[in-house]
Design a protein around this motif. Sequence first.
Motif, mmCIF file in Angstrom:
data_model
loop_
_atom_site.group_PDB
_atom_site.id
_atom_site.type_symbol
_atom_site.label_atom_id
_atom_site.label_comp_id
_atom_site.label_asym_id
_atom_site.label_seq_id
_atom_site.Cartn_x
_atom_site.Cartn_y
_atom_site.Cartn_z
ATOM 1 N N MET A 1 0.823 -1.194 0.000
ATOM 2 C CA MET A 1 0.000 0.000 0.000
ATOM 3 C C MET A 1 0.871 1.263 0.000
ATOM 4 N N LYS A 2 1.959 1.238 0.785
ATOM 5 C CA LYS A 2 2.847 2.395 0.841
ATOM 6 C C LYS A 2 3.498 2.646 -0.514
ATOM 7 N N LYS A 3 3.826 1.573 -1.226
ATOM 8 C CA LYS A 3 4.449 1.715 -2.540
ATOM 9 C C LYS A 3 3.504 2.388 -3.515
ATOM 10 N N ILE A 4 2.234 2.073 -3.435
ATOM 11 C CA ILE A 4 1.236 2.677 -4.325
ATOM 12 C C ILE A 4 1.104 4.164 -4.036
ATOM 13 N N ILE A 5 1.071 4.531 -2.774
ATOM 14 C CA ILE A 5 0.960 5.943 -2.395
ATOM 15 C C ILE A 5 2.192 6.718 -2.855
ATOM 16 N N VAL A 6 3.376 6.164 -2.678
ATOM 17 C CA VAL A 6 4.607 6.814 -3.132
ATOM 18 C C VAL A 6 4.602 6.943 -4.648
ATOM 19 N N LEU A 7 4.151 5.925 -5.347
ATOM 20 C CA LEU A 7 4.074 5.961 -6.805
ATOM 21 C C LEU A 7 3.101 7.044 -7.278
ATOM 22 N N ILE A 8 1.952 7.135 -6.651
ATOM 23 C CA ILE A 8 0.968 8.165 -7.013
ATOM 24 C C ILE A 8 1.517 9.557 -6.729
ATOM 25 N N ALA A 9 2.184 9.727 -5.591
ATOM 26 C CA ALA A 9 2.782 11.022 -5.255
ATOM 27 C C ALA A 9 3.863 11.397 -6.265
ATOM 28 N N ALA A 10 4.698 10.451 -6.636
ATOM 29 C CA ALA A 10 5.755 10.718 -7.624
ATOM 30 C C ALA A 10 5.150 11.088 -8.974
ATOM 31 N N LEU A 11 4.114 10.416 -9.366
ATOM 32 C CA LEU A 11 3.443 10.716 -10.628
ATOM 33 C C LEU A 11 2.827 12.118 -10.598
ATOM 34 N N ALA A 12 2.202 12.472 -9.494
ATOM 35 C CA ALA A 12 1.607 13.808 -9.356
ATOM 36 C C ALA A 12 2.678 14.895 -9.426
ATOM 37 N N ILE A 13 3.799 14.661 -8.776
ATOM 38 C CA ILE A 13 4.905 15.635 -8.823
ATOM 39 C C ILE A 13 5.438 15.751 -10.245
ATOM 40 N N TYR A 14 5.598 14.642 -10.925
ATOM 41 C CA TYR A 14 6.083 14.647 -12.299
ATOM 42 C C TYR A 14 5.150 15.443 -13.216
ATOM 43 N N GLN A 15 3.847 15.242 -13.074
ATOM 44 C CA GLN A 15 2.874 15.915 -13.932
ATOM 45 C C GLN A 15 2.813 17.414 -13.670
ATOM 46 N N GLN A 16 3.090 17.832 -12.458
ATOM 47 C CA GLN A 16 2.980 19.244 -12.094
ATOM 48 C C GLN A 16 4.346 19.900 -11.919
ATOM 49 N N TRP A 17 5.402 19.312 -12.461
ATOM 50 C CA TRP A 17 6.743 19.802 -12.226
ATOM 51 C C TRP A 17 6.921 21.259 -12.649
ATOM 52 N N ASP A 18 6.362 21.684 -13.782
ATOM 53 C CA ASP A 18 6.503 23.077 -14.231
ATOM 54 C C ASP A 18 5.939 24.048 -13.210
ATOM 55 N N ARG A 19 4.793 23.740 -12.659
ATOM 56 C CA ARG A 19 4.190 24.607 -11.646
ATOM 57 C C ARG A 19 5.003 24.614 -10.362
ATOM 58 N N ILE A 20 5.493 23.459 -9.980
ATOM 59 C CA ILE A 20 6.299 23.367 -8.758
ATOM 60 C C ILE A 20 7.590 24.163 -8.931
ATOM 61 N N LYS A 21 8.228 24.012 -10.085
ATOM 62 C CA LYS A 21 9.471 24.731 -10.365
ATOM 63 C C LYS A 21 9.242 26.239 -10.353
ATOM 64 N N ALA A 22 8.148 26.698 -10.963
ATOM 65 C CA ALA A 22 7.832 28.126 -10.982
ATOM 66 C C ALA A 22 7.540 28.651 -9.580
ATOM 67 N N PHE A 23 6.975 27.828 -8.727
ATOM 68 C CA PHE A 23 6.673 28.231 -7.354
ATOM 69 C C PHE A 23 7.943 28.298 -6.513
ATOM 70 N N VAL A 24 8.814 27.306 -6.657
ATOM 71 C CA VAL A 24 10.035 27.229 -5.856
ATOM 72 C C VAL A 24 11.077 28.247 -6.321
ATOM 73 N N ALA A 25 11.266 28.375 -7.614
ATOM 74 C CA ALA A 25 12.273 29.288 -8.163
ATOM 75 C C ALA A 25 11.659 30.101 -9.289
ATOM 76 N N PRO A 26 10.846 31.122 -8.953
ATOM 77 C CA PRO A 26 10.173 31.895 -9.998
ATOM 78 C C PRO A 26 11.160 32.714 -10.834
#
Length: 108
Positions: free
Chosen positions: A1-26
């Motif tokens: 179950m933990k592996k699935i949650i980590v996989l989903i979190a990693a996928l979400a981060i990957y899909q939103q990387w541009d937004r995360i990057k713009a937020f962290v280092a505008p």
Amino acid sequence: MKKIIVLIAALAIYQQWDRIKAFVAPEPPVVASSGEVILYSTAWCGYCTKARNFMNEKGIAFREEDIEKSASARQAYEALGGRGVPLLNVKGTVISGYNPQAIAKAAR
């Protein structure tokens, strides 16, 4: 179950990387200097193409910023009150939409 949650979190981060990057280092906002002309545009906009062609025909030097590809261009566009494209900042004069007479007058 933990592996699935980590996989989903990693996928979400990957899909939103541009937004995360713009937020962290505008990127710093794109601002026009006193004698500069900036065209805020998108790749699909027909009136942006008309504005680009008009300025090229009239010999008006300009810098084009795609508001869909650059977070800093989008910030500057929104700071100018952008509600549609093209939006031009011609030496400090903001022109919304394709208006050849206003572009020529402001570029003098």
